[in-house]
Design an enzyme around this catalytic site. Structure first.
Site, PDB file in Angstrom:
ATOM      1  N   ASP A 135     117.542 -42.669 131.156  1.00 60.91           N
ATOM      2  CA  ASP A 135     117.589 -41.512 130.255  1.00 60.91           C
ATOM      3  C   ASP A 135     118.940 -40.827 130.392  1.00 60.91           C
ATOM      4  OD1 ASP A 135     116.616 -40.855 132.911  1.00 60.91           O
ATOM      5  OD2 ASP A 135     116.384 -38.796 132.206  1.00 60.91           O
ATOM      6  N   GLU A 162     114.884 -38.973 134.825  1.00 59.97           N
ATOM      7  CA  GLU A 162     115.630 -38.354 135.910  1.00 59.97           C
ATOM      8  C   GLU A 162     116.255 -37.030 135.498  1.00 59.97           C
ATOM      9  OE1 GLU A 162     119.099 -37.406 138.477  1.00 59.97           O
ATOM     10  OE2 GLU A 162     119.058 -37.849 136.334  1.00 59.97           O
TER      11      GLU A 162
END
Length: 455
Positions: free
Chosen positions: A96, A159
């Protein structure tokens, strides 16, 4: 002497494989960067949005193409694995990315290479290193090194928003690594990551204020310096409109940015708009201001080994009838997070604001003399020469997710740090070098005699 010759031969084979697959690896990184994996609207099939799900599917497909065993844990996190043995060491990275805000000279999702630089959101944080880790694992396999334990490349997709993907990995009772590293920071190796407290602070807005406040928004994430802020509010004599432009930076080093919310608050604190908005602007102007080490909040603290407190105003907005702001506060070793909470609560209360939520990521600290740190330092020094020392950082990485993991790469000392900034870029030659270092480190960790005392 025989052991040294064998290590030299293993490295030669690793280097040979990575040279042969360089174009394939770069194409794989580009393929990943071209997927806009910013956290989005959740669904049953895509718990963090369609972008992160597609990025994970693509990375697992690349791992499949390289011949690895793979597993997808409900599109939240997945892994590729190689080797045999009862124990497992891991490389942990994420797919991400933060939003591509600001002024870019290269398309953030095109992944162009220009003058030896690869541009795009995620080329450093953390797609380039993650896809690179798959090729590093393939290089280890190609080398024929005798491994005592399996190697797993674990790939998360949340994250940047709290690492709930790794929490899910643990909830699913997945195997925990006996040791490992995350290529999500810098070389030579990170021995300490500051603790992080993310506060959401706000107040309820009256119906009158809600009716007059037509626009009140700024920032994209708590861990990014607010680059833009805008307010438009009707007043008795007309209206108040303001737009401020700043410069984004990572919350680990907020002094590198210019906070648009702070700039606006310093001016708005001098006028009267509505009691709730006035209180919030005075809180920012009086207790945060331009300095970023927590002096205004009364929480400034410095540790000689691990640095000082940092404070970042990340978001200003309205949600469900409440105005709110976020503070991302990083604290060094020997600072008490409970003391920080109490001081922030006291200052907020003095301006009629309440703490609505607190998210805490505790400090990560490994002794510089631990075997894990020494092993990773040895890998670095063999390639880069002696003289470097383990470092402490303000940024939080995936290393905090496991008790026996350290951050290792991908940034080299002196390399431009443009993570979370416009025109995120990676020098191709340095990225290739980082992948080689990851491969060497994987081999060292997976063939070491004992890891029980590595902490």
């Amino acid at each position: 002497m025989k052991e040294q010759k064998m290590k030299h031969e293993i490295k030669r084979r690793i280097d040979q494989y990575l040279e042969q697959t360089e174009k394939q690896m770069l194409d794989g990184i580009k393929r990943s960067v071209q997927i806009q994996s910013v956290k989005g609207e959740p669904s049953k099939e895509a718990p963090f949005g369609e972008g992160p799900r597609l990025a994970l599917l693509d990375a697992l497909k690349q791992a499949d193409e390289l011949g690895f065993k793979t597993e997808n844990l409900d599109s939240r996190i997945g892994f590729a694995e190689y080797g045999a043995g009862e124990e497992m060491v891991a490389v942990l990275g994420h797919l991400d990315v933060v939003p591509a805000i600001g002024e870019w000279t290269h398309d953030p999702f095109c992944a162009e290479i220009y003058d030896g630089m690869l541009y795009g959101r995620g080329v450093l944080d953390d797609k380039g290193p993650v896809i690179g880790a798959l090729y590093a694992l393939a290089a280890v396999r190609h080398s024929g090194v005798d491994l005592k334990r399996r190697i797993r490349v674990i790939m998360g997709t949340d994250e940047e928003s709290g690492s709930s993907c790794v929490a899910y990995y643990k909830e699913r009772k997945q195997e925990l690594p006996v040791a490992g590293f995350t290529p999500d920071a810098c070389f030579p190796v990170i021995f300490c990551e500051k603790g992080c407290l993310v506060f959401e602070i706000g107040c309820e807005l009256s119906k009158e204020t809600l009716g007059r406040l037509q626009k009140f928004r700024g920032g994209t994430a708590p861990n990014v310096v607010m680059e833009e802020f805008e307010i438009h509010m009707l007043t008795e004599g007309g209206s108040c409109s303001m737009y401020k432009k700043g410069r984004s930076a990572h919350a680990a080093a907020p002094s590198l940015g210019i906070n648009a919310g702070v700039a606006a608050a310093k001016e708005l604190a001098q006028v009267r708009l509505a009691p709730e908005i006035d209180d919030m602007m005075r809180f920012i102007a009086d207790y945060i201001g331009d300095e970023t080490q927590g002096k205004g909040l009364g929480i400034d603290h410095t540790d000689e080994e691990t640095g000082c407190v940092s404070v970042n105003l990340g978001i200003l907005g309205i949600r469900e009838g409440r105005a709110y702001l976020t503070l991302d506060i990083r604290y060094p070793n020997n600072a008490d997070p409970e003391w920080i909470k109490k001081e922030v609560e006291r200052k907020a209360s003095s301006r009629n604001l309440e703490i609505q939520s607190i998210r805490h990521s505790p400090l990560m600290y490994l002794s510089k003399e631990s075997a894990l740190i020494k092993t990773l330092m040895n890998v670095y020094e063999q390639e880069m020469g002696a003289g470097a020392k383990p470092v402490a950082i303000g940024g939080g990485t995936y290393a905090k997710s496991f008790s026996n993991m350290a951050a290792f790469g991908p940034l080299f000392p002196g390399q431009k740090d443009c993570i979370h900034q416009p025109d995120e870029q990676a020098e191709v030659e340095l990225l290739k070098k980082a992948v080689r270092m990851m491969a060497y480190a994987m081999a060292e960790l997976a063939q070491a005699e004992e890891v029980n005392e590595w902490m």
